[in-house]
Design a protein around this motif. Structure first.
Motif, PDB file in Angstrom:
ATOM      1  N   ILE A  80      46.812  41.476  10.279  1.00 25.10           N
ATOM      2  CA  ILE A  80      47.739  41.700   9.168  1.00 25.10           C
ATOM      3  C   ILE A  80      47.562  40.621   8.108  1.00 25.10           C
ATOM      4  O   ILE A  80      47.490  40.905   6.907  1.00 25.10           O
ATOM      5  CB  ILE A  80      49.192  41.683   9.674  1.00 25.10           C
ATOM      6  N   ALA A  81      47.465  39.370   8.550  1.00 25.26           N
ATOM      7  CA  ALA A  81      47.312  38.270   7.599  1.00 25.26           C
ATOM      8  C   ALA A  81      46.063  38.451   6.763  1.00 25.26           C
ATOM      9  O   ALA A  81      46.073  38.269   5.541  1.00 25.26           O
ATOM     10  CB  ALA A  81      47.264  36.935   8.347  1.00 25.26           C
ATOM     11  N   ALA A  82      44.955  38.825   7.412  1.00 23.07           N
ATOM     12  CA  ALA A  82      43.700  39.007   6.684  1.00 23.07           C
ATOM     13  C   ALA A  82      43.795  40.166   5.696  1.00 23.07           C
ATOM     14  O   ALA A  82      43.359  40.059   4.544  1.00 23.07           O
ATOM     15  CB  ALA A  82      42.554  39.247   7.668  1.00 23.07           C
ATOM     16  N   GLN A  83      44.379  41.275   6.132  1.00 23.51           N
ATOM     17  CA  GLN A  83      44.452  42.446   5.256  1.00 23.51           C
ATOM     18  C   GLN A  83      45.419  42.223   4.103  1.00 23.51           C
ATOM     19  O   GLN A  83      45.164  42.657   2.978  1.00 23.51           O
ATOM     20  CB  GLN A  83      44.854  43.682   6.069  1.00 23.51           C
ATOM     21  N   VAL A  84      46.525  41.540   4.370  1.00 18.60           N
ATOM     22  CA  VAL A  84      47.471  41.258   3.286  1.00 18.60           C
ATOM     23  C   VAL A  84      46.820  40.341   2.257  1.00 18.60           C
ATOM     24  O   VAL A  84      46.909  40.576   1.044  1.00 18.60           O
ATOM     25  CB  VAL A  84      48.765  40.629   3.847  1.00 18.60           C
ATOM     26  N   ALA A  85      46.154  39.294   2.734  1.00 18.08           N
ATOM     27  CA  ALA A  85      45.483  38.384   1.799  1.00 18.08           C
ATOM     28  C   ALA A  85      44.423  39.118   0.999  1.00 18.08           C
ATOM     29  O   ALA A  85      44.299  38.935  -0.220  1.00 18.08           O
ATOM     30  CB  ALA A  85      44.858  37.215   2.565  1.00 18.08           C
ATOM     31  N   GLY A  86      43.647  39.970   1.689  1.00 18.88           N
ATOM     32  CA  GLY A  86      42.605  40.716   0.990  1.00 18.88           C
ATOM     33  C   GLY A  86      43.149  41.677  -0.046  1.00 18.88           C
ATOM     34  O   GLY A  86      42.539  41.896  -1.091  1.00 18.88           O
ATOM     35  N   ALA A  87      44.325  42.254   0.217  1.00 19.53           N
ATOM     36  CA  ALA A  87      44.913  43.223  -0.717  1.00 19.53           C
ATOM     37  C   ALA A  87      45.690  42.546  -1.838  1.00 19.53           C
ATOM     38  O   ALA A  87      45.705  43.026  -2.972  1.00 19.53           O
ATOM     39  CB  ALA A  87      45.829  44.182   0.051  1.00 19.53           C
ATOM     40  N   ILE A  88      46.358  41.423  -1.521  1.00 11.91           N
ATOM     41  CA  ILE A  88      47.154  40.748  -2.541  1.00 11.91           C
ATOM     42  C   ILE A  88      46.256  40.119  -3.603  1.00 11.91           C
ATOM     43  O   ILE A  88      46.604  40.083  -4.790  1.00 11.91           O
ATOM     44  CB  ILE A  88      48.072  39.688  -1.887  1.00 11.91           C
ATOM     45  N   HIS A  89      45.106  39.647  -3.167  1.00 14.93           N
ATOM     46  CA  HIS A  89      44.191  39.002  -4.115  1.00 14.93           C
ATOM     47  C   HIS A  89      43.899  39.910  -5.320  1.00 14.93           C
ATOM     48  O   HIS A  89      44.161  39.526  -6.467  1.00 14.93           O
ATOM     49  CB  HIS A  89      42.914  38.603  -3.375  1.00 14.93           C
ATOM     50  N   PRO A  90      43.366  41.140  -5.129  1.00 17.29           N
ATOM     51  CA  PRO A  90      43.128  41.999  -6.305  1.00 17.29           C
ATOM     52  C   PRO A  90      44.408  42.450  -6.986  1.00 17.29           C
ATOM     53  O   PRO A  90      44.410  42.701  -8.189  1.00 17.29           O
ATOM     54  CB  PRO A  90      42.355  43.193  -5.721  1.00 17.29           C
ATOM     55  N   ALA A  91      45.528  42.541  -6.235  1.00 18.42           N
ATOM     56  CA  ALA A  91      46.789  42.943  -6.877  1.00 18.42           C
ATOM     57  C   ALA A  91      47.252  41.878  -7.863  1.00 18.42           C
ATOM     58  O   ALA A  91      47.676  42.182  -8.979  1.00 18.42           O
ATOM     59  CB  ALA A  91      47.865  43.182  -5.805  1.00 18.42           C
ATOM     60  N   ILE A  92      47.175  40.604  -7.456  1.00 18.95           N
ATOM     61  CA  ILE A  92      47.556  39.525  -8.374  1.00 18.95           C
ATOM     62  C   ILE A  92      46.567  39.440  -9.528  1.00 18.95           C
ATOM     63  O   ILE A  92      46.950  39.259 -10.682  1.00 18.95           O
ATOM     64  CB  ILE A  92      47.638  38.178  -7.611  1.00 18.95           C
ATOM     65  N   ARG A  93      45.283  39.581  -9.211  1.00 21.85           N
ATOM     66  CA  ARG A  93      44.285  39.528 -10.272  1.00 21.85           C
ATOM     67  C   ARG A  93      44.541  40.627 -11.292  1.00 21.85           C
ATOM     68  O   ARG A  93      44.456  40.407 -12.508  1.00 21.85           O
ATOM     69  CB  ARG A  93      42.884  39.680  -9.676  1.00 21.85           C
ATOM     70  N   GLY A  94      44.897  41.836 -10.813  1.00 21.23           N
ATOM     71  CA  GLY A  94      45.200  42.929 -11.734  1.00 21.23           C
ATOM     72  C   GLY A  94      46.395  42.620 -12.614  1.00 21.23           C
ATOM     73  O   GLY A  94      46.395  42.915 -13.816  1.00 21.23           O
ATOM     74  N   ALA A  95      47.420  41.985 -12.021  1.00 19.12           N
ATOM     75  CA  ALA A  95      48.598  41.617 -12.812  1.00 19.12           C
ATOM     76  C   ALA A  95      48.238  40.569 -13.866  1.00 19.12           C
ATOM     77  O   ALA A  95      48.715  40.618 -15.003  1.00 19.12           O
ATOM     78  CB  ALA A  95      49.692  41.077 -11.886  1.00 19.12           C
ATOM     79  N   GLU A  96      47.397  39.608 -13.497  1.00 18.34           N
ATOM     80  CA  GLU A  96      46.987  38.572 -14.440  1.00 18.34           C
ATOM     81  C   GLU A  96      46.144  39.177 -15.580  1.00 18.34           C
ATOM     82  O   GLU A  96      46.229  38.748 -16.732  1.00 18.34           O
ATOM     83  CB  GLU A  96      46.189  37.496 -13.711  1.00 18.34           C
TER      84      GLU A  96
END
Length: 664
Positions: A383-399
């Motif tokens: 879960i930790a790996a998948q959340v980190a992997g998914a949040i990274h592009p989500a934050i990048r998209g917001a930025e």
């Protein structure tokens, strides 16, 4: 029960076999008869509604054929439980009230007992005929029924939650399940949000209930640009009061609750995120697991140097009390907040995670994960790996979106890099050129910006690899020089990945491997690095290692803009090991989804020709030449990433000749 319309269409014949009607119209006609009940429909109404524009005689004949198809599964006889009856004017379905879920649903709704309402909740698996392909014109026929039963389901979830079924009971589980199904199809369904708020509160989880309210408010703002109804606000206010009273009472018996650590506002040179304590919706025995998940996610995100992560100790000062994410953002100085819940039921664990913009309260991303209780620690790591992997592009998209909204006069090097990001992923020549221009501007502002240099090197290498230039060697030389200009990037996984990708395109697989492996050591959840690691394995002739690397990349970031590249990498590994038809099938799927990605035609032409499918090979070759008239086999064969696999390069070149592509 033999007939199900709620959530799809499932019909079982009198002999217990699944009914497979000959045509879609027959199946939908049967559904229409079920919805009409014993009153039935006029034949004229059915023939005109289901076969419009055919003329009266032809439409009536089509109706007779469809009814014959239905009667084949439900023939009329003395002991038949379900059959079609009618005369010259009307047609109706005769069956027991217990034979159709829609009829039983209506009957249970008319009752007042909580158990009956819970039974109806379990029956509602989704909208009427959900997921069924309904032809144009007939959607107007079924739409009123879909709206009617959805409204009744919303009324039901409200009634059942207000009945306050016992916490942990089957009735409460039925209410919760109905609420979740309603929200899955319509995230703005307020009665379902209120039902979940009441259920959380009944279990003593006021914080979870208030977070449900915040989620409701954010979703209504996002999808409808409205505020929650007065009833929802009132429920939230009562829960806030109850939560405050509980905390005050607790404070009388214990020490003063710890106050949150206030962190001075920092310049937003990089996005910042806080992982809040997850709400444990299970028993006290699950508390350790919820804390462990948060700790692992915090650690995983901390390895991503793209953004700043607040330490666990600061975030955990909020434990046990509800706070608005906007307040968290101000106090901790973060732009984004990760929230979640953990629930154990029987031998299953469920974790829900969401990423929220702290300023606007907008939900940027959410996901749910399920696993077996016995695998708690492996599940926690995954879960930790998948959340980190998914949040990274989500934050990048917001930025990226934030950078787009800034006026040109306020743009800095960081914002220019953010603007370049959507254009980096090898889709088109013009977008790649736009990325080059933006990155050059960033470097002009900050000549020591290592990431900007590394990404620019990737763009130059892409320009050569995708044959977007008449002089690919010149672009590769620029890529090499730009990597050198990047200077020290040893603590930036994104820059290391970009530099490694560029060097791989330049043919230096050993140096590329050094860059990529260092990136993965710093950030094991970097999907781009895993994908490039897969390509390097192919270029070095280590094909056996490639599939697992591409699979890891797609698992970590399933919605990644480079997913097409990962899939083509997986297909290349298949092609090199002889699975040519499977490889070509993947290329066709990529083309169907992204017809503007020209490299896909190159791969499809080669693999189809190798597999003997000359028709597909020649079609792909023609599409390639139409998009890239200057393509030649000689130029493609000369690209440096072929150096480590000359035999494969020769096979590809020969296949492209067979497909009809020009040599020079």
């Amino acid at each position: 029960m033999r007939i199900r319309l709620l959530g799809g269409l499932e019909v079982t014949s009198g002999e217990g076999r699944p009914a497979r009607f000959a045509t879609r119209k027959s199946a939908l006609l049967f559904a229409a008869l079920v919805l009409a009940g014993r009153r039935g429909h006029h034949r004229e109404q059915l023939s005109e509604g289901f076969w419009p524009g055919r003329g009266d005689a032809q439409a009536r004949n089509s109706l007779r054929q469809a009814l014959a198809d239905i009667r084949r599964w439900f023939p009329a006889s003395g002991d038949a439980a379900i059959y079609v009856e009618g005369d010259q004017e009307t047609v109706a379905l005769t069956a027991s009230l217990d034979d159709a879920d829609i009829w039983l649903f209506e009957r249970k709704l008319a009752e007042s007992a909580t158990a009956d309402l819970a039974f109806a909740a379990d029956l509602y698996r989704g909208d009427v005929l959900a997921g069924e392909a309904i032809p144009d014109g007939l959607d107007e026929w079924f739409s009123p029924y879909q709206i009617r039963y959805r409204q009744r389901a919303l009324q039901l979830v409200e009634r059942l939650s207000l009945a306050q079924p016992e916490a942990g009971s089957a009735d409460q589980a039925a209410c919760e399940g109905l609420a979740e199904r309603l929200l899955a199809s319509d995230p703005t369904a307020e009665p379902a949000h209120r039902a979940l708020m009441r259920i959380h509160a009944a279990r003593g989880h006021e914080n979870a209930a208030l977070r449900q309210f915040e989620s409701c408010r954010a979703l209504l703002k996002k999808h409808l640009n409205v505020q929650p109804e007065a009833e929802t606000h009132s429920l939230a206010a009562s829960l806030q009061t109850r939560s405050g009273n509980r905390q005050a009472a607790s404070a009388l018996d214990t020490a003063q609750p710890p106050q949150p650590v206030t962190i001075p506002a920092r310049p937003h040179d990089q996005p910042s995120v806080a992982v809040m304590p997850f709400d444990n919706l299970g028993g006290a025995d699950d508390e350790y697991f919820a804390d462990g998940v948060v700790e692992e996610i915090t650690a995983a995100l901390s390895r991503i140097r793209d953004f700043f992560v607040i330490a666990r100790q600061s975030a955990f000062t909020y434990r046990g009390r509800f706070v608005d994410v906007r307040e968290v953002g101000r106090e901790l100085g973060v732009a984004y907040v990760v929230e979640g819940t953990v629930r154990r039921g029987g031998d299953r664990l469920r974790i829900s995670v969401q990423l929220v913009d702290a300023e606007t309260r907008t939900q940027l991303w959410s996901e749910r994960y399920e696993g077996a209780t016995e695998d708690v620690f492996e599940f926690q790591d995954r879960i930790a790996a998948q959340v980190a992997g998914a949040i990274h592009p989500a934050i990048r998209g917001a930025e990226i979106e934030l950078a787009k909204r800034k006026p040109p006069t306020s743009l800095r090097a960081y914002d220019l890099v953010m603007r370049a990001y959507p254009n980096l992923w090898g889709r088109r020549k013009d977008t790649n050129n736009q990325a080059i221009e933006l990155l050059q501007k960033a470097i002009a502002i900050d000549p020591a910006y290592g990431r900007a240099h590394a990404l620019l090197a990737w763009c130059h290498a892409s320009k050569a690899a995708y044959l977007w230039t008449d002089q690919p060697e010149n672009e590769l030389e620029k890529a090499r020089a730009t990597v050198e200009a990047a200077g020290s990037i040893s603590d930036d996984p994104t820059a290391l990945t970009a530099a490694g990708s560029a060097m791989s395109m330049c043919g230096d697989q050993e140096r590329a491997t050094t860059f990529i492996e260092k990136a993965l050591k710093l950030d094991p959840n970097n999907a781009w690095a895993w994908a490039r690691h897969g390509w390097i394995a192919i270029y070095k002739g280590e094909v056996a290692h490639a599939p697992e690397r591409f699979q890891q990349a797609m698992t970590l970031s399933p919605m990644d803009p480079l997913t097409f590249n990962m899939r083509l990498g997986m297909a290349t590994a298949m092609a090199k090991t002889g699975s040519l038809s499977q490889a070509a099938a993947i290329a066709r799927e990529v083309i169907a989804a992204h017809p503007d990605i020209i490299m896909s035609y190159r791969y499809l032409a080669a693999w189809s020709a190798m597999d003997g499918d000359l028709e597909t090979a020649r079609w792909a070759a023609q599409k390639l030449l139409a998009a890239q008239p200057g393509f030649t086999i000689e130029r493609y064969r000369s690209l440096p990433f072929f150096r480590h696999m000359p035999e494969w390069a020769d096979q590809v070149a020969e296949a492209l000749r067979v497909a009809g592509l020009p040599e020079r």
